[in-house]
Design a protein around this motif. Structure first.
Motif, PDB file in Angstrom:
ATOM      1  N   LYS A  43       0.850  -1.199  -0.288  1.00 20.82           N
ATOM      2  CA  LYS A  43       0.030   0.085  -0.102  1.00 20.82           C
ATOM      3  C   LYS A  43       0.858   1.160  -0.009  1.00 20.82           C
ATOM      4  N   GLU A  44       0.486   2.239  -0.491  1.00 17.34           N
ATOM      5  CA  GLU A  44       1.081   3.601  -0.555  1.00 17.34           C
ATOM      6  C   GLU A  44       0.573   4.368   0.956  1.00 17.34           C
ATOM      7  N   ASN A  54       1.701  -3.117   4.618  1.00 19.63           N
ATOM      8  CA  ASN A  54       0.216  -2.943   4.943  1.00 19.63           C
ATOM      9  C   ASN A  54      -0.095  -4.490   5.862  1.00 19.63           C
ATOM     10  N   THR A  67      -7.181  -1.370   8.410  1.00 17.05           N
ATOM     11  CA  THR A  67      -6.119  -1.503   7.748  1.00 17.05           C
ATOM     12  C   THR A  67      -5.238  -0.302   8.020  1.00 17.05           C
ATOM     13  N   GLU A  69      -3.040   2.922   7.349  1.00 16.70           N
ATOM     14  CA  GLU A  69      -3.327   4.015   6.498  1.00 16.70           C
ATOM     15  C   GLU A  69      -2.043   4.930   6.084  1.00 16.70           C
TER      16      GLU A  69
END
Length: 410
Positions: A43-44, A54, A67, A69
């Protein structure tokens, strides 16, 4: 893996890899045994747009899957949770914390300046023990005056209601056929114009235009304050909610209240769970009352702070105390028949009974004799009001008052 073009500007060695996320107790959930899904570089980061590891998990039964962030570097710079972006120490939004500690956020938000700042912060955080926050928060000490406000607003425990599932969109349309098996909430959605429904991660991270923070700050301004009494000779504070005898000792009270000024006398009443702190000057007493009201914690116990009332004034108030009547614009005057007794209570003085009504020809009206009360009358056959046939006259037993129109026997 979906990444923006800015992610390719980084060397792969600069991507973040972690073994466990930085989470608050609320996001972690009440279950000590969790099964997390780990996705390396999956994930970014919402803030720095850098790929990071992530994590995805369910914090409890009936809760939604959560999740991470932001990456751990951005989390350490602000000392916040990677999921909810709330402060890890007080459990409050970043805007509330920065307002209380008077921290100005001057972080670069895009471009090469942001990337350069994040790299320098990551290098500085790697040289520490991992518990020291970065950025402007690292220069704020634990004894900052704003910390008292944050402790007063902070939650004492986790708030698991934040982990509730989202609202089912099919239920809103009236088309959900899963019933109780639906993992989403079957509730009416909030008003779309409600500012709480218009949040985004960037505003919460940078502490700007956060509706949750503005709600908490408005509540903080409405908190009650302890006003000093008009009598300038009063220098005593009442300390309550000390718990059972032996929980808080006289030394604990002296160590806490001595920081505001010299104490003339300290009296502890273990049986009543309270104490009285008498300062030498009025300035010290006012400072102690202002800084400890709704903020004083002694041995992890929140104590009550009030101004002391002199014994003579308290005795005078207890003698003429009348319970107020609710929902009245002004207080009612004290009746003339209400007089103080020797025990300090207010009681009505004895009054004569209402005279009985007269018959048509001027005689005494006879009413049916009622059954005597338990214990009998003092003088059977006689009346305390001087009329025949009844021991005590009650106006409600008058036949004419009840609407009787028949002849009255004289």
């Amino acid at each position: 893996m979906s990444m923006s073009k800015s992610s390719y500007n980084y060397n792969r060695k600069g991507w973040e890899d972690a073994e466990f996320p930085i989470l608050c107790e609320t996001c972690l959930g009440p279950n000590p045994y969790l099964r997390m899904q780990k996705d390396t570089y999956g994930k970014e980061c919402t803030i720095c747009e850098r790929p990071f590891t992530n994590f995805r998990w369910q914090p409890g039964k009936g809760a939604r899957f959560k999740t991470t962030e932001v990456c751990q570097t951005c989390s350490k710079i602000k000392n916040i949770c990677q999921t909810c972006l709330f402060d890890l120490e007080f459990g409050l939004p970043v805007q509330v914390r920065d307002h209380a500690l008077k921290i100005s956020d001057d972080l670069p938000r895009q471009g090469a300046n942001r990337d350069f700042f994040v790299q320098n912060q990551e290098r500085a955080l790697a040289a520490t023990d991992g518990t020291t926050p970065g950025g402007a928060l690292a220069t704020v000490g634990a004894d900052h005056p704003g910390s008292e406000m944050l402790r007063r607003l902070a939650r004492t425990g986790p708030y698991y209601k934040r982990n509730a599932p989202h609202i089912c969109s099919f239920f809103v349309k009236g088309e959900c056929k899963r019933g109780e098996e639906c993992p989403y909430r079957h509730e009416k959605p909030s008003d779309p114009d409600d500012p709480l429904s218009q949040q985004n991660m960037r505003d919460r991270y940078y502490g700007a235009k956060d509706p949750v923070a503005e709600k908490i700050l408005n509540r903080a301004t409405a908190l009650p304050s302890l006003q000093p009494p008009e009598d300038a000779t009063i220098t005593t504070l009442y300390v309550g909610n000390l718990g059972p005898a032996g929980t808080i000792t006289e030394k604990d009270l002296n160590d806490y209240f001595y920081q505001y000024g010299d104490i003339r006398h300290l009296s502890l009443l273990p049986q009543k769970g309270c104490a009285f702190v008498n300062y030498t000057t009025r300035e010290s007493a006012e400072m102690a009352a202002e800084r400890s009201f709704n903020r004083a914690h002694i041995k992890n116990r929140k104590v009550t702070i009030r101004w002391g009332v002199p014994h003579a004034q308290r005795q005078a108030q207890s003698e003429y105390r009348v319970n107020p009547v609710p929902n009245l614009p002004t207080a009612l005057p004290i009746p003339d028949e209400l007089v103080p007794t020797k025990r300090g209570r207010m009681e009505f003085a004895p009054r004569d009974f209402m005279p009985p009504p007269a018959g048509p020809s001027g005689g005494i009206l006879k009413v049916p004799r009622l059954a005597p009360p338990m214990g009998g009358y003092d003088q059977p056959g006689t009346s305390s009001s001087g009329y025949e046939g009844s021991s005590i006259y009650y106006p409600s037993q008058d036949p004419e008052r009840l609407g009787a129109k028949g002849d009255v026997i004289d």
